[in-house]
Design a protein around this motif. Sequence first.
Motif, PDB file in Angstrom:
ATOM      1  N   ALA A 174       5.059-103.004 -45.274  1.00 26.10           N
ATOM      2  CA  ALA A 174       3.080-102.792 -45.732  1.00 26.10           C
ATOM      3  C   ALA A 174       3.478-101.859 -45.630  1.00 26.10           C
ATOM      4  CB  ALA A 174       2.716-104.635 -44.637  1.00 26.10           C
ATOM      5  N   PRO A 175       2.937-100.636 -46.010  1.00 23.11           N
ATOM      6  CA  PRO A 175       2.617 -99.245 -45.617  1.00 23.11           C
ATOM      7  C   PRO A 175       0.956 -99.290 -45.670  1.00 23.11           C
ATOM      8  CG  PRO A 175       3.397 -99.542 -48.195  1.00 23.11           C
ATOM      9  CD  PRO A 175       3.689-101.102 -47.875  1.00 23.11           C
ATOM     10  N   ILE A 197      -2.755 -98.223 -49.189  1.00 26.18           N
ATOM     11  CA  ILE A 197      -2.291 -99.936 -49.863  1.00 26.18           C
ATOM     12  C   ILE A 197      -1.270 -99.238 -51.343  1.00 26.18           C
ATOM     13  CG2 ILE A 197      -3.605-100.717 -51.655  1.00 26.18           C
ATOM     14  CD1 ILE A 197      -4.599-101.432 -48.627  1.00 26.18           C
ATOM     15  N   ALA A 198      -0.611-100.244 -51.472  1.00 21.13           N
ATOM     16  CA  ALA A 198       0.213 -99.546 -52.124  1.00 21.13           C
ATOM     17  C   ALA A 198       0.465-100.885 -53.281  1.00 21.13           C
ATOM     18  CB  ALA A 198       1.808 -99.632 -51.753  1.00 21.13           C
ATOM     19  N   LEU A 199      -0.343-100.350 -54.659  1.00 23.71           N
ATOM     20  CA  LEU A 199      -0.455-102.409 -54.960  1.00 23.71           C
ATOM     21  C   LEU A 199      -1.068-101.186 -56.430  1.00 23.71           C
ATOM     22  CD1 LEU A 199      -3.147-104.202 -53.519  1.00 23.71           C
ATOM     23  CD2 LEU A 199      -0.626-105.021 -53.668  1.00 23.71           C
ATOM     24  N   ASN A 252      -1.888-105.709 -49.693  1.00 23.65           N
ATOM     25  CA  ASN A 252      -0.873-105.043 -49.261  1.00 23.65           C
ATOM     26  C   ASN A 252       0.576-105.829 -47.974  1.00 23.65           C
ATOM     27  OD1 ASN A 252       0.167-102.574 -49.220  1.00 23.65           O
ATOM     28  ND2 ASN A 252      -0.416-101.783 -47.461  1.00 23.65           N
ATOM     29  N   ALA A 271       1.783-108.887 -49.904  1.00 27.98           N
ATOM     30  CA  ALA A 271       3.465-108.464 -50.927  1.00 27.98           C
ATOM     31  C   ALA A 271       4.169-107.715 -50.342  1.00 27.98           C
ATOM     32  CB  ALA A 271       2.435-106.539 -51.744  1.00 27.98           C
ATOM     33  N   ALA A 272       4.122-107.058 -48.324  1.00 27.45           N
ATOM     34  CA  ALA A 272       5.289-107.309 -47.973  1.00 27.45           C
ATOM     35  C   ALA A 272       6.827-108.124 -47.789  1.00 27.45           C
ATOM     36  CB  ALA A 272       4.860-106.566 -46.381  1.00 27.45           C
TER      37      ALA A 272
END
Lengths: 431, 244
Positions: free
Chosen positions: B78-79, B82-84, B139, B142-143
Amino acid sequence: MRSVLAIARKDLRLMFRDKGDVFFTFVFPVLLAMLFGFVFRGAATGGSRIAVALVVESDSRIAAGLAEDLAGDASLDVRRVTTREEATDGVRDGTFTAAIILPQSMQAGADRLFSGGSIPIEAIIDPVRRAEAGLIQGKLNELAFRQFPKLLADDAQSKRMFQSMREAIAASKDMGAAQKLAAGALIATAESFVKSMPGGDAGSKPAAGGAGAAWSPVQVRMQELPPRTGVPRSSFDVSVPQGMVWGIAGCVGAFAASVVTERSRGTLVRLRLAPITRAHLLAGKGLACFVTALLVELLLIVLAVTLVGTRVAQPGMLALACVLSAFAFAGLAMLIAGFCRTEAEANGAGRGALLLLALIGGGTIPLFFMPPILQTLSYASPFRWAVIAIEGPLWRDVAPAAQVTPLVVLAGLGFGGFAAGSRLGAFRDAR
Amino acid sequence: MLTLRDIRRSFGSTTAVDGLSLQVQAGEVFGLLGPNGAGKSTTIAIATGLLRPDAGSVDLLGLGSPADAEVRRHLGLAPQEIALYGELTARENLRFLADLYGLADARSRVEGLLAMVELDARADDRTEGFSGGMKRRLNLAAALVHGPRLVMLDEPTAGVDPQSRNRILELVRTLAAGGTTVLYTTHYMEEAAKLCDRVGIIDHGRMLDVGTVPELLARHGGTAGEASDLESAFLALTGRSLRE
């Protein structure tokens, strides 16, 4: 394969949810193709009036009246020509939208108007101008009806007409003696009524829904010319490939920026962490671009065929040209994506280069209108090869051998773009 | 579970990581603390295989380097940013990742995660309209979509409200209880004190000390059980000078 499809599906979703990308990929090219098509057509036909060739073979009064009314109609640009052949050639080469022929048999038709006859009028149209054909047919019916008061006011004409009716009744085997007698009396009464009428009113029209609506004394025979080959049948034959060029350019621009957009929004990290290779990422993004380019081409062809009557000379070859041009530009998109390290590069330099290539490749000025120097330059544009590959089976109807070069060039561009793009910075980062 | 041995990485003349070694045990929550610019993000990037070290080695689960796609499959991240995909819905974001990992039970996995991060009611809304806390929770989901054995959470509570922060901490505890190993970076000392089984403090690309919170406090002068004392220990190790 599943990961490739997942990337492609995701990129297609993102593309279709971006109003700007949808506009420049789908809406703008359609508007452009239609605009160019109508502009060029307007130029060829002298503006908004419909150019019509008129051949008057009949020396009858009704033919003269009809010719006069046609010439005076504000929606028509009527030019008299002497022969059917001359008129047909004019329609064929696009000088006229249609040819109207008032044949010698008009007089005979008028004479037998109330005894099973009708007034024949012929019209020759280009199949791609069907939209105007309906208008011309309606106009001919309207103007022909206007001739009836003149027809009835003409003593000689009405005598011939009533005589023809009497002869038809006398020859009838279905009518009994009493019926023939009654019909003869009716004709005599009608003849007295016509004789008592004042002079004809050329401007009068039949009442809407009256006798004219149920009875068709005018027989307008519309004849379509056989499809032409090797020359554009309409301005849309030229403007549709131009629209495709701009649609594909919009599509390439959108997908070329997608890798750097993944980087800037942080999602490239997720893609890089997933158990996929650079080839998967390239294939997924390339597939999305390929599908979009193909959809743009399909949309324009369907609109051209359904709305403006474009006829595809070689459907199979056109499908192959569309597939290979979509593949070529998907490769080009991946090449640009590989080059660009920032969104500014992709949106500035990337789209700028595409714009230039589209301009010299026939996106604005058709290739055959270009001066020699630009035609030579256009060889460097992938858009040129796409236009040639699409025009060949669309309207040029070229031999399959002549299609080989553009198709091979497009396939080469596709493979080259994918291969080179995968070795460049943006994709190299992605493993 | 995760072993970093004598990792070195420079960017031009700047040394970001300078001979850092670290071992994260299976099932533990390991906190990685350090001031800004200490080398935490570079260490995470090397640990995930996103960045190649100039020297040293990384081993995950005894399988080798996470540069290998099959090894990487066991890793979740989970960077910090936010990586979405903002144009996609919460469900579409997770489903895309599930398909990317080729999960057979993608649908049930996605629905389970949406419920876990309490976004099931907003599953069909585009994430661009989400609040900061909702984005952070997604986020994190998602990880986890592919069920990794080690998950790295890079400042997962940065900029969220207390409710979302509390929910994220509960989720981390749930993950750890379920046997997932967690590598956790944060600036919040009280979070680290409450959550982490062991804490490593790094600065200038070097690991300054590693241990349980009581061990660190014992070694660096704090009092066990008090969050502020971990901060004292942190400051004792890293100094009080400003870094930015």
